[in-house]
Structures are given as C-alpha cells and as structure tokens.
Design a protein around this motif. Sequence first.
Motif, PDB file in Angstrom:
ATOM      1  N   ARG A 212       4.488  16.492  16.836  1.00  0.00           N
ATOM      2  CA  ARG A 212       5.828  16.780  16.908  1.00  0.00           C
ATOM      3  C   ARG A 212       6.822  15.798  16.177  1.00  0.00           C
ATOM      4  NH1 ARG A 212       6.260  18.078  23.490  1.00  0.00           N
ATOM      5  NH2 ARG A 212       5.129  19.966  23.606  1.00  0.00           N
ATOM      6  N   GLY A 213       7.710  16.426  15.430  1.00  0.00           N
ATOM      7  CA  GLY A 213       8.495  15.432  14.501  1.00  0.00           C
ATOM      8  C   GLY A 213       9.843  15.895  14.909  1.00  0.00           C
ATOM      9  N   LEU A 214      10.589  14.801  14.899  1.00  0.00           N
ATOM     10  CA  LEU A 214      12.066  14.982  14.942  1.00  0.00           C
ATOM     11  C   LEU A 214      12.548  14.481  13.576  1.00  0.00           C
ATOM     12  CD1 LEU A 214      14.928  14.910  16.497  1.00  0.00           C
ATOM     13  CD2 LEU A 214      14.385  12.685  17.393  1.00  0.00           C
TER      14      LEU A 214
ATOM     15  N   GLN B 258      10.540   6.053   9.304  1.00  0.00           N
ATOM     16  CA  GLN B 258       9.411   6.451   9.159  1.00  0.00           C
ATOM     17  C   GLN B 258       9.087   7.485   8.232  1.00  0.00           C
ATOM     18  OE1 GLN B 258       7.087   7.179  12.727  1.00  0.00           O
ATOM     19  NE2 GLN B 258       5.604   8.299  11.590  1.00  0.00           N
ATOM     20  N   PRO B 259       8.636   7.722   7.176  1.00  0.00           N
ATOM     21  CA  PRO B 259       8.441   8.928   6.340  1.00  0.00           C
ATOM     22  C   PRO B 259       7.370   9.996   7.034  1.00  0.00           C
ATOM     23  CG  PRO B 259       7.206   7.389   5.484  1.00  0.00           C
ATOM     24  CD  PRO B 259       8.013   6.548   6.479  1.00  0.00           C
ATOM     25  N   LEU B 260       7.724  11.120   6.569  1.00  0.00           N
ATOM     26  CA  LEU B 260       6.775  12.262   7.090  1.00  0.00           C
ATOM     27  C   LEU B 260       5.342  11.817   6.180  1.00  0.00           C
ATOM     28  CD1 LEU B 260       6.208  14.975   8.274  1.00  0.00           C
ATOM     29  CD2 LEU B 260       6.867  16.065   6.288  1.00  0.00           C
TER      30      LEU B 260
ATOM     31  N   ALA C 195      16.158  12.093  24.082  1.00  0.00           N
ATOM     32  CA  ALA C 195      15.361  12.910  24.833  1.00  0.00           C
ATOM     33  C   ALA C 195      14.191  13.655  24.418  1.00  0.00           C
ATOM     34  CB  ALA C 195      16.598  14.329  25.548  1.00  0.00           C
ATOM     35  N   ALA C 196      14.396  13.989  22.963  1.00  0.00           N
ATOM     36  CA  ALA C 196      13.159  14.570  22.123  1.00  0.00           C
ATOM     37  C   ALA C 196      12.094  13.503  22.027  1.00  0.00           C
ATOM     38  CB  ALA C 196      13.701  14.819  20.844  1.00  0.00           C
ATOM     39  N   ARG C 197      12.590  12.397  21.919  1.00  0.00           N
ATOM     40  CA  ARG C 197      11.366  11.084  21.810  1.00  0.00           C
ATOM     41  C   ARG C 197      10.607  11.215  23.152  1.00  0.00           C
ATOM     42  NH1 ARG C 197      15.453   8.112  19.332  1.00  0.00           N
ATOM     43  NH2 ARG C 197      14.957   7.966  17.110  1.00  0.00           N
ATOM     44  N   ALA C 198      11.291  11.616  24.438  1.00  0.00           N
ATOM     45  CA  ALA C 198      10.625  11.475  25.495  1.00  0.00           C
ATOM     46  C   ALA C 198       9.825  12.671  25.962  1.00  0.00           C
ATOM     47  CB  ALA C 198      12.019  11.386  26.752  1.00  0.00           C
ATOM     48  N   ARG C 199       9.975  13.587  25.065  1.00  0.00           N
ATOM     49  CA  ARG C 199       9.164  14.702  25.004  1.00  0.00           C
ATOM     50  C   ARG C 199       8.011  14.671  23.899  1.00  0.00           C
ATOM     51  NH1 ARG C 199       8.584  16.221  29.531  1.00  0.00           N
ATOM     52  NH2 ARG C 199       7.578  18.562  28.926  1.00  0.00           N
ATOM     53  N   GLY C 200       7.809  13.477  23.468  1.00  0.00           N
ATOM     54  CA  GLY C 200       6.610  13.336  22.288  1.00  0.00           C
ATOM     55  C   GLY C 200       6.954  13.542  20.877  1.00  0.00           C
ATOM     56  N   PHE C 201       8.343  13.636  20.467  1.00  0.00           N
ATOM     57  CA  PHE C 201       8.718  13.664  19.334  1.00  0.00           C
ATOM     58  C   PHE C 201       8.718  12.230  18.751  1.00  0.00           C
ATOM     59  CE2 PHE C 201      10.039  17.842  20.809  1.00  0.00           C
ATOM     60  CZ  PHE C 201       9.776  18.694  19.758  1.00  0.00           C
ATOM     61  N   ALA C 202       7.933  11.994  17.371  1.00  0.00           N
ATOM     62  CA  ALA C 202       8.354  10.987  16.431  1.00  0.00           C
ATOM     63  C   ALA C 202       9.284  10.944  15.555  1.00  0.00           C
ATOM     64  CB  ALA C 202       6.872  10.664  15.924  1.00  0.00           C
ATOM     65  N   ALA C 203      10.349  10.291  15.362  1.00  0.00           N
ATOM     66  CA  ALA C 203      11.327  10.322  14.270  1.00  0.00           C
ATOM     67  C   ALA C 203      11.117  10.284  13.079  1.00  0.00           C
ATOM     68  CB  ALA C 203      12.453   9.406  15.025  1.00  0.00           C
TER      69      ALA C 203
ATOM     70  N   PRO D  72      16.353   9.197   1.374  1.00  0.00           N
ATOM     71  CA  PRO D  72      17.645   8.639   1.280  1.00  0.00           C
ATOM     72  C   PRO D  72      18.563   9.464   1.374  1.00  0.00           C
ATOM     73  CG  PRO D  72      16.551   8.245  -0.846  1.00  0.00           C
ATOM     74  CD  PRO D  72      15.441   8.854   0.204  1.00  0.00           C
ATOM     75  N   ARG D  73      18.588  10.683   1.055  1.00  0.00           N
ATOM     76  CA  ARG D  73      19.715  11.612   0.711  1.00  0.00           C
ATOM     77  C   ARG D  73      19.581  12.631   2.253  1.00  0.00           C
ATOM     78  NH1 ARG D  73      16.553  11.516  -3.063  1.00  0.00           N
ATOM     79  NH2 ARG D  73      15.207  13.344  -2.359  1.00  0.00           N
TER      80      ARG D  73
END
Length: 236
Positions: A168-170, A177-179, A204-212, A217-218
Amino acid sequence: MPRFYVDTPLAAPGELALPPGAARHVQVLRLQPGDALTLFDGSGPEWQAEVTAMGRSEVRVNLLHAAQPQRELRCAVTLAVVMPANDRMDFLVEKATELGAVALQPLVAERSVLRLSGERADKKRTHWQGVAIAAAEQSGRTVPTRIEPVLPLSTWLGALPAAYDEWRGLLSPRAAQPLAAFPQQRALFLSGPEGGLSEAEEDAARARGFAAISLGPRILRADTAPLAVLSWIALA
C-alpha cells in the motif's frame, strides 16, 4: 482488426447474436458477412470471430476460437483516487485502463472539489465504466478496469481489511521515501485531490498500512500522480 467488448459470457465456439451495444459498433463500421473481428467479455479470454449476418435489428457472428493473451501488469494494481474535477476523471479512467489498472476506487475527501453521492454518483460510475470499456477495446486489454462505487475516504479506509499480501502506497508531497520495487503481487495506491489530503487523512491512511511515498520534487496534478505510478510499474 476491430475488437469489441460484449456484456454477455462468451463460453464456446458457435454462432450467437451480439448484444445491442456491440451490434451497434459493428453496424457503424459497416462490417459485412465474412469480415473478421475480435470479441471479449471481460473475463480474460479473447475470441476470434466472423460476421455471419447483418440486419437492422440483429448482428450475428460465429465464434471461432479463444486465446488467453498476457497483457496485464506484473502485479494487480488498484488506484484509490480522490476524484479530480471537471473532465479530468474521464481522462484518468481512460489512461488508467490503458496502463493496466485492475480497479479504480473513486473517493471524496475533505478538500474535494468534485463531490458526488446517491443517484448522481451511480450515473457517473456507469459512465466511467463505459470509458474504461472503450479504453480496453482500444488498448488490447481483455479485462477492463473495474470502477468501484464512489465512497467517502473515511468510510473506505475504515472498511479496508489488513494488508497481508498487498503493498500500500500513499502518494504524498510531504513524503521523502521514493517509490521503489516491492515483492507483492497486489498493490493499492491512494492519491489525493487538487489540494492534497489533509494531515489527518494521511495519518488515517498510515494507520491502515499505507507507506507515504514521493514521486519527486515536482507537484503533480491529481490526475497525473496515479498515472505516473502505473507507468513506473508497467516499465519496471
């Protein structure tokens, strides 16, 4: 060769009458008996067929044989997007289908410009599914991107199951952190609206397992960011 989606199961060789939608496409192209075409029903196989009869109210074809082309991404990607405004959602659905998304989840968030609910949301979902089908016909996919019902972001996050075998990616301009490559065969990416997700929504998204994750830079538009992810996965 013309290729069309049909909203009825294609199960075995033989003759059948095309459903109205596909029949209209064949009539518009003025195909004639003996002309070849390709049909798919969204389940995976792709059928070679030929027109056997053309009429004002009915088009009949003969299904010849099926193939199972491999045109999907290496992993099953779902895009959860807070809907961009105007016609940008149409563009996003079309391009996400071309690039291989399995599903697209439309969302409404705190900073949403486009807010849909009830009958209006249902009509838009039907329209977007049609856009996805047309894009699948054009791009060679045999499984059109599935458009899920419109939901509030908080409702959708609250109903998500634990991420056992799904990455899961946010997509966040605040992230450092880059993809990067991930081993899972399923992935879910959450992307915000024009003004971005609020800090509370990101938490809230991080709490559901999403990594930011950052896409550089754009600052990318709401309809560009998720497509950049799909392009990266398609070429990785």
